[in-house]
Design a protein around this motif. Structure first.
Motif, mmCIF file in Angstrom:
data_model
loop_
_atom_site.group_PDB
_atom_site.id
_atom_site.type_symbol
_atom_site.label_atom_id
_atom_site.label_comp_id
_atom_site.label_asym_id
_atom_site.label_seq_id
_atom_site.Cartn_x
_atom_site.Cartn_y
_atom_site.Cartn_z
ATOM 1 N N THR A 3 0.772 -1.183 -0.106
ATOM 2 C CA THR A 3 0.146 0.031 -0.256
ATOM 3 C C THR A 3 0.724 1.292 0.076
ATOM 4 N N ILE A 4 1.900 1.390 0.837
ATOM 5 C CA ILE A 4 2.829 2.334 1.069
ATOM 6 C C ILE A 4 3.555 2.751 -0.381
ATOM 7 N N LEU A 5 4.039 1.500 -1.168
ATOM 8 C CA LEU A 5 4.729 1.566 -2.304
ATOM 9 C C LEU A 5 3.944 2.084 -3.489
ATOM 10 N N ASN A 6 2.663 1.732 -3.441
ATOM 11 C CA ASN A 6 1.503 2.179 -4.286
ATOM 12 C C ASN A 6 1.390 3.613 -4.369
ATOM 13 N N TYR A 7 1.295 4.051 -3.063
ATOM 14 C CA TYR A 7 0.997 5.620 -2.573
ATOM 15 C C TYR A 7 2.178 6.276 -3.267
ATOM 16 N N TYR A 8 3.313 5.952 -2.934
ATOM 17 C CA TYR A 8 4.361 6.862 -3.229
ATOM 18 C C TYR A 8 4.721 6.990 -4.722
ATOM 19 N N ASN A 9 4.468 5.699 -5.425
ATOM 20 C CA ASN A 9 4.635 5.369 -6.823
ATOM 21 C C ASN A 9 3.703 6.477 -7.598
ATOM 22 N N ALA A 10 2.454 6.885 -6.976
ATOM 23 C CA ALA A 10 1.763 7.833 -7.570
ATOM 24 C C ALA A 10 1.928 9.091 -7.147
ATOM 25 N N TYR A 11 2.672 9.399 -6.169
ATOM 26 C CA TYR A 11 2.516 10.812 -5.290
ATOM 27 C C TYR A 11 3.830 11.572 -5.739
ATOM 28 N N ASP A 12 3.678 12.847 -5.759
ATOM 29 C CA ASP A 12 4.887 13.813 -6.271
ATOM 30 C C ASP A 12 5.584 14.283 -5.071
ATOM 31 N N GLU A 13 6.178 13.308 -4.413
ATOM 32 C CA GLU A 13 7.156 13.456 -3.011
ATOM 33 C C GLU A 13 8.154 14.741 -3.389
ATOM 34 N N ASP A 14 8.668 14.654 -4.246
ATOM 35 C CA ASP A 14 9.813 15.532 -4.681
ATOM 36 C C ASP A 14 9.467 16.934 -4.572
ATOM 37 N N ASN A 15 8.144 17.254 -4.851
ATOM 38 C CA ASN A 15 7.865 18.725 -4.477
ATOM 39 C C ASN A 15 6.626 19.046 -3.303
ATOM 40 N N ARG A 16 6.632 17.983 -2.621
ATOM 41 C CA ARG A 16 5.778 18.164 -1.398
ATOM 42 C C ARG A 16 6.048 19.354 -0.474
ATOM 43 N N LEU A 17 7.432 19.696 -0.224
ATOM 44 C CA LEU A 17 7.913 20.622 0.666
ATOM 45 C C LEU A 17 8.187 21.933 -0.022
ATOM 46 N N VAL A 18 8.179 22.073 -1.232
ATOM 47 C CA VAL A 18 8.312 23.226 -1.801
ATOM 48 C C VAL A 18 7.036 24.032 -2.970
ATOM 49 N N LYS A 19 6.119 23.141 -2.842
ATOM 50 C CA LYS A 19 4.980 23.679 -3.756
ATOM 51 C C LYS A 19 4.294 24.935 -3.570
ATOM 52 N N ASP A 20 4.469 25.408 -2.623
ATOM 53 C CA ASP A 20 3.823 26.886 -1.802
ATOM 54 C C ASP A 20 4.396 27.237 -0.807
ATOM 55 N N LYS A 21 4.220 28.503 -0.275
ATOM 56 C CA LYS A 21 4.795 28.855 0.885
ATOM 57 C C LYS A 21 4.366 28.037 2.086
ATOM 58 N N ALA A 22 2.921 27.652 2.083
ATOM 59 C CA ALA A 22 2.750 26.846 3.589
ATOM 60 C C ALA A 22 3.283 25.769 3.566
ATOM 61 N N HIS A 23 3.505 24.966 2.341
ATOM 62 C CA HIS A 23 4.280 23.812 2.550
ATOM 63 C C HIS A 23 5.751 23.912 2.753
ATOM 64 N N GLU A 24 6.211 25.063 2.385
ATOM 65 C CA GLU A 24 7.735 25.349 2.825
ATOM 66 C C GLU A 24 8.051 25.435 4.260
ATOM 67 N N ILE A 25 7.069 26.035 4.928
ATOM 68 C CA ILE A 25 7.343 26.133 6.313
ATOM 69 C C ILE A 25 7.758 24.891 7.146
ATOM 70 N N GLU A 26 7.299 23.710 6.854
ATOM 71 C CA GLU A 26 7.524 22.303 7.363
ATOM 72 C C GLU A 26 9.158 22.292 7.214
ATOM 73 N N PHE A 27 9.734 22.509 6.031
ATOM 74 C CA PHE A 27 11.269 22.203 5.639
ATOM 75 C C PHE A 27 12.139 23.234 6.360
ATOM 76 N N ILE A 28 11.656 24.411 6.104
ATOM 77 C CA ILE A 28 12.377 25.610 6.749
ATOM 78 C C ILE A 28 12.571 25.279 8.229
ATOM 79 N N THR A 29 11.611 25.200 9.114
ATOM 80 C CA THR A 29 11.512 24.815 10.449
ATOM 81 C C THR A 29 12.397 23.690 10.690
ATOM 82 N N THR A 30 12.376 22.540 9.926
ATOM 83 C CA THR A 30 13.046 21.448 10.176
ATOM 84 C C THR A 30 14.468 21.620 10.217
ATOM 85 N N VAL A 31 15.034 22.194 9.129
ATOM 86 C CA VAL A 31 16.446 22.765 9.086
ATOM 87 C C VAL A 31 16.703 23.399 9.944
#
Length: 260
Positions: A3-31
């Motif tokens: 189920t996990i492999l099927n999910y990520y084979n269809a999901y654009d994980e590469d852009n999740r943390l950068v697709k808009d300002k709201a999503h960038e907050i998680e990455f900025i905070t973590t680093v």
């Protein structure tokens, strides 16, 4: 796992943390917090690296990074992104529950920023933490990301008000109980659950952070901010994100500790 492999084979994980300002907050905070503990001399393992957004961040700071992920597609993407670059980055296919290819006490920092999203059984979550601590040097930093249960409930209603009638959604809301939603390959935790889980290990807590804070309730407004306004928002967010009273609002949490 399928189920996990099927999910990520269809999901654009590469852009999740950068697709808009709201999503960038998680990455900025973590680093922002990890950069306090990781420098160019650090040997870093990212467990559940996805397509390597964090792994590349630290490799580009001259760290030696091993990026392990269970999804072959993600490992291939990391190899493609690393091709031709002079980075000390090793993408590796592997399972967070059994990292037998990796020696004990071999990393200064272990980033577990995805596996607990999908480990629905308590023993699985404990095994993931055990393995992460096994390969971490004494005194090394372990970072664990988790998805907040209360914020997820609100997020689903925000997406579609009719989700209030979804029985699987109500399983998510049952704090302190194991739940099983066959349509969902994610596990949602709480601040208290995460604290209790980590209290069962021989670690010294550093912090428990609301990675994206109250962004879930203000997403549309934040995405309309100018860069100057967004920077002001980030100043406020970083001042308040380790206030435990905000954890229920935050879609993601980040637990930081040291191996004793």
């Amino acid at each position: 796992m399928e189920t996990i492999l099927n999910y990520y084979n269809a999901y654009d994980e590469d852009n999740r943390l950068v697709k808009d300002k709201a999503h960038e907050i998680e990455f900025i905070t973590t680093v922002h917090f990890l950069d306090k503990f990781i420098n160019k001399t650090s040997k870093v393992l990212e467990v559940g690296a996805g397509t390597g957004r964090y792994s590349f961040h630290f490799a580009e700071k001259a760290c030696e990074v091993t990026a392990l992920d269970i999804t072959p597609r993600h490992v291939d993407i990391m190899k493609e992104k690393a091709a031709g670059k002079t980075l000390k980055l090793n993408p590796l296919l592997g399972n967070a529950l059994d990292m037998k290819k990796i020696e004990n006490n071999s990393f200064d920092a272990v980033l577990c920023l995805g596996p607990l999203y999908h480990l629905t059984g308590e023993e699985q979550r404990k095994q993931c933490i055990r393995e992460s601590l096994r390969v971490l040097k004494p005194g090394g930093v372990l970072a664990i990301a988790y998805i907040n249960r209360a914020a997820t409930f609100v997020n689903y209603i925000h997406r579609n008000a009719q989700n209030i009638n979804n029985a699987g959604l109500w399983n998510i809301a049952k704090t302190g109980l194991e739940f099983n939603n066959e349509e969902d390959c994610f596990y949602y935790s709480t601040y208290a659950e995460m604290e209790a889980l980590m209290d069962s290990f021989n670690v010294n807590k550093i912090d428990n952070i609301a990675s994206d804070g109250v962004v879930g309730t203000l997403r549309d407004i934040i995405n309309k901010f100018t860069d100057e306004e967004f920077n002001k928002w980030m100043e406020f967010h970083l001042m308040t994100c380790n206030d435990s009273s905000l954890m229920g609002y935050s879609q993601h949490g980040l637990y930081l500790c040291r191996k004793a």
